[in-house]
Write a protein that holds these residues in place. Structure first.
Motif, short mmCIF file in Angstrom:
data_model
loop_
_atom_site.label_atom_id
_atom_site.label_comp_id
_atom_site.label_asym_id
_atom_site.label_seq_id
_atom_site.Cartn_x
_atom_site.Cartn_y
_atom_site.Cartn_z
N UNK A 53 0.80 -1.31 -0.08
CA UNK A 53 -0.05 -0.04 0.17
C UNK A 53 0.89 1.35 -0.16
N UNK A 54 1.80 1.19 0.60
CA UNK A 54 2.70 2.45 0.53
C UNK A 54 3.89 2.46 -0.51
N UNK A 55 4.21 1.24 -1.00
CA UNK A 55 4.89 1.21 -2.11
C UNK A 55 4.69 1.36 -3.51
N UNK A 56 3.21 1.40 -3.42
CA UNK A 56 2.16 1.35 -4.75
C UNK A 56 2.66 2.78 -5.49
N UNK A 57 2.89 3.74 -5.02
CA UNK A 57 3.47 5.00 -5.47
C UNK A 57 4.70 5.06 -6.19
N UNK A 58 5.49 4.13 -5.64
CA UNK A 58 6.88 4.14 -6.02
C UNK A 58 7.29 3.63 -7.40
N UNK A 59 8.04 4.31 -8.23
CA UNK A 59 8.25 3.56 -9.59
C UNK A 59 8.86 2.47 -9.46
N UNK A 60 8.65 1.44 -10.50
CA UNK A 60 9.76 0.34 -10.34
C UNK A 60 11.13 0.54 -10.54
N UNK A 61 11.84 -0.46 -9.97
CA UNK A 61 13.13 -0.05 -9.64
C UNK A 61 13.94 -0.98 -10.70
N UNK A 62 14.61 -0.70 -11.60
CA UNK A 62 15.44 -1.39 -12.57
C UNK A 62 16.65 -0.89 -12.64
N UNK A 63 17.69 -1.68 -12.43
CA UNK A 63 18.99 -1.05 -12.24
C UNK A 63 20.21 -1.84 -13.18
N UNK A 64 20.37 -1.30 -14.40
CA UNK A 64 21.20 -1.51 -15.26
C UNK A 64 22.57 -0.91 -14.90
N UNK A 65 23.58 -1.53 -14.48
CA UNK A 65 24.71 -0.91 -14.18
C UNK A 65 25.51 -0.62 -15.33
N UNK A 66 25.29 -0.76 -16.75
CA UNK A 66 25.91 -0.21 -17.91
C UNK A 66 25.37 0.92 -18.31
N UNK A 67 24.11 1.23 -17.75
CA UNK A 67 23.44 2.47 -18.37
C UNK A 67 24.05 3.90 -17.22
N UNK A 68 24.39 4.83 -18.10
CA UNK A 68 25.15 5.84 -17.23
C UNK A 68 24.02 6.76 -16.30
N UNK A 69 22.78 6.59 -16.61
CA UNK A 69 21.69 7.19 -16.01
C UNK A 69 21.34 6.31 -14.61
N UNK A 70 21.91 5.35 -14.29
CA UNK A 70 21.80 4.59 -13.24
C UNK A 70 22.19 5.24 -11.70
N UNK A 71 22.82 6.24 -11.78
CA UNK A 71 23.16 7.00 -10.62
C UNK A 71 22.41 8.13 -10.22
N UNK A 72 21.65 8.62 -11.36
CA UNK A 72 20.67 9.80 -10.99
C UNK A 72 19.31 8.67 -10.59
N UNK A 73 19.08 7.49 -11.15
CA UNK A 73 17.97 6.91 -10.76
C UNK A 73 18.17 6.36 -9.48
N UNK A 74 19.32 6.14 -8.97
CA UNK A 74 19.37 5.58 -7.63
C UNK A 74 19.39 6.46 -6.40
N UNK A 75 19.81 7.67 -6.88
CA UNK A 75 19.86 9.00 -6.15
C UNK A 75 18.27 9.32 -5.66
N UNK A 76 17.48 9.25 -6.89
CA UNK A 76 16.16 9.48 -6.78
C UNK A 76 15.44 8.67 -5.96
N UNK A 77 15.80 7.21 -6.08
CA UNK A 77 14.99 6.17 -5.39
C UNK A 77 15.30 6.23 -4.02
N UNK A 78 16.85 6.49 -3.60
CA UNK A 78 17.05 6.65 -2.08
C UNK A 78 16.18 7.69 -1.39
N UNK A 79 16.16 8.96 -2.23
CA UNK A 79 15.41 10.17 -1.60
C UNK A 79 13.96 9.51 -1.49
N UNK A 80 13.17 8.85 -2.37
CA UNK A 80 11.84 8.36 -2.22
C UNK A 80 11.70 7.47 -1.14
N UNK A 81 12.71 6.60 -0.84
CA UNK A 81 12.71 5.54 0.29
C UNK A 81 12.68 6.45 1.43
#
Length: 129
Positions: A53-81
């Motif tokens: 119920x509280x994780x429903x609004x969180x975006x799906x987390x898919x981490x591809x360590x070969x993608x340069x955008x993964x650092x931004x995605x992790x920073x955003x997800x950490x702040x959401x958590x």
């Protein structure tokens, strides 16, 4: 007697060392396994009865360590958590584990493995699958 004890100890340890292939994890393999584990843990938390119920609004987390955008995605997800602190499920051990492991992976990738990782793609939309 003392020589016999040492010889017995050595003879018992040699088969253990020779039979188990030990390859220490590289920084890349550690990051890759942590990313897979975190992707699975986030998906499990979204399906879990206690946290869905509280994780429903969180975006799906898919981490591809070969993608340069993964650092931004992790920073955003950490702040959401960390923003889940007002809600009851933020205090469950699984959500805390997700946040701590995600922060640990971020530190690994940005500081400890900085020279070993190579980003082969730059596609931020691919992480939003």
């Amino acid at each position: 007697m003392r020589i016999f004890n040492h010889l017995l100890l050595i003879l018992s340890l040699v088969p253990l060392v020779l039979n188990s292939p030990f390859f220490p994890p590289t920084c890349y393999s550690k990051v890759l396994s942590m990313a897979r584990e975190l992707t699975q843990l986030a998906a499990d938390l979204k399906r879990d009865y206690e946290t869905s119920y509280c994780m429903a609004h969180m975006p799906d987390l898919y981490l591809d360590v070969h993608n340069s955008c993964v650092m931004y995605k992790m920073r955003t997800y950490i702040s959401l958590v960390e923003g889940l602190r007002q809600r009851r499920c933020a205090y469950t051990s699984e959500v805390r584990k997700l946040g701590a492991t995600l922060r640990q992976l971020f530190i690994f990738m940005s500081q400890k493995c900085h020279g070993e990782l190579v980003f082969t793609i730059h596609d931020c939309a691919a992480l939003e699958r």
